[in-house]
Motif scaffolding. Structure first.
Motif, PDB file in Angstrom:
ATOM      1  N   ALA A   7       0.824  -1.211   0.063  1.00 22.38           N
ATOM      2  CA  ALA A   7       0.112  -0.170   0.063  1.00 22.38           C
ATOM      3  C   ALA A   7       0.893   1.293   0.052  1.00 22.38           C
ATOM      4  N   LEU A   8       0.570   2.080  -0.725  1.00 20.29           N
ATOM      5  CA  LEU A   8       0.980   3.608  -0.797  1.00 20.29           C
ATOM      6  C   LEU A   8       0.041   4.438  -0.726  1.00 20.29           C
ATOM      7  N   SER A   9       0.199   5.314   0.341  1.00 16.76           N
ATOM      8  CA  SER A   9      -0.789   6.425   0.394  1.00 16.76           C
ATOM      9  C   SER A   9      -0.264   7.626   0.989  1.00 16.76           C
ATOM     10  N   VAL A  10      -1.027   8.960   0.934  1.00 13.95           N
ATOM     11  CA  VAL A  10      -0.597  10.095   1.472  1.00 13.95           C
ATOM     12  C   VAL A  10      -1.260  10.070   2.892  1.00 13.95           C
TER      13      VAL A  10
ATOM     14  N   GLY B 241      -5.046  -7.747   3.299  1.00 18.42           N
ATOM     15  CA  GLY B 241      -4.145  -8.933   3.092  1.00 18.42           C
ATOM     16  C   GLY B 241      -2.849  -8.348   2.442  1.00 18.42           C
ATOM     17  N   ALA B 242      -2.603  -6.568   2.591  1.00 23.26           N
ATOM     18  CA  ALA B 242      -1.458  -5.913   2.117  1.00 23.26           C
ATOM     19  C   ALA B 242      -0.235  -6.484   3.048  1.00 23.26           C
ATOM     20  N   ARG B 243       0.993  -6.426   2.310  1.00 24.39           N
ATOM     21  CA  ARG B 243       2.123  -7.006   3.175  1.00 24.39           C
ATOM     22  C   ARG B 243       2.948  -5.751   3.488  1.00 24.39           C
ATOM     23  N   GLY B 244       2.505  -4.771   3.352  1.00 26.98           N
ATOM     24  CA  GLY B 244       3.320  -3.586   3.580  1.00 26.98           C
ATOM     25  C   GLY B 244       2.598  -2.126   3.562  1.00 26.98           C
ATOM     26  N   TYR B 245       2.888  -1.146   4.115  1.00 29.07           N
ATOM     27  CA  TYR B 245       2.163   0.153   3.979  1.00 29.07           C
ATOM     28  C   TYR B 245       3.345   1.317   3.928  1.00 29.07           C
TER      29      TYR B 245
END
Length: 219
Positions: free
Chosen positions: A85-88, A102-106
């Motif tokens: 995940a990539l987010s502001v 289920g994302a493995r990272g953020y």
């Protein structure tokens, strides 16, 4: 490490961000496709089956869950694909929702292209990757710290991203028409979301909702 490039799909509703990220990734990353909403993302991921998806958290379409909807919709067509995940946003509820999906990272969008590429490779290798200031949210939500924080996150997880937006505004005392104006939706849609929020949280009125949100420091 394999000499073959790491295959990725970039999912973000801003084409300029997608183009910028693509240009900053090194030659060891092969971008198989891009998508700007939930439905398109699920289709592209199913067709290309990348090793890693670089996934924005807030996306149009789906059921309002954004990136979490993409992950849920891709499980059957791309079971081996991993999600970063990539987010502001560094809001706790956003982090927890997509990780539970289920994302493995953020990591945040302030990360450089080199940092994104490194994080994607680590996720593909099976590591869990988080921006340093986000790690505490994950520890709190997944049992390192128990109690009210984890309980509040569990309750928030019942609500879609849009329902949470409506919930906060209603709890702050906004009228339905004001919520509709703020979120660019119809009053009828606001009423539908409020009914859903009250049902999911087992509350009977907006006054109870305000008290619930205040007690959990969500305002």
């Amino acid at each position: 490490m394999s000499d073959r490039p790491l295959t990725v799909v970039i999912v973000d509703d801003h084409s300029i961000f997608r183009s910028g990220l693509r240009s900053e990734l090194d030659s060891g990353i092969e971008v198989l496709g891009e998508a700007g909403d939930v439905e398109e993302a699920i289709r592209v991921i199913g067709e290309t089956r990348p090793q890693v998806v670089l996934l924005d958290v807030h996306l149009p379409g789906g059921t309002g869950g954004g990136g979490a909807d993409v992950i849920a919709g891709s499980v059957s067509t791309a079971p081996a694909t991993r999600f970063l995940a990539l987010s502001v946003s560094d809001a706790a509820e956003d982090v927890v929702r997509v990780i539970r999906a289920g994302a493995r990272g953020y990591i945040t969008k302030s990360s450089s292209g080199a940092e994104v590429a490194e994080a994607a490779r680590r996720v593909d290798d099976g590591d869990a990757v988080f921006s340093p200031r986000l790690a505490g949210f994950v520890l709190d939500a997944f049992g390192a710290v128990t109690g009210e924080t984890a309980e509040s996150v569990d309750e928030l997880d019942r609500l879609s991203a849009r329902e949470q937006e409506v919930m906060r505004l209603i709890a702050r005392g906004y009228a339905y028409k004001e919520v509709a104006t703020e979120l660019f939706i119809s009053v009828k849609t606001v009423e539908t979301h409020v009914s859903s929020v009250l049902r999911k949280l087992q509350l009977s009125s907006r006054h109870e909702l305000a008290a619930w949100a205040l007690q959990r420091k969500l305002l």
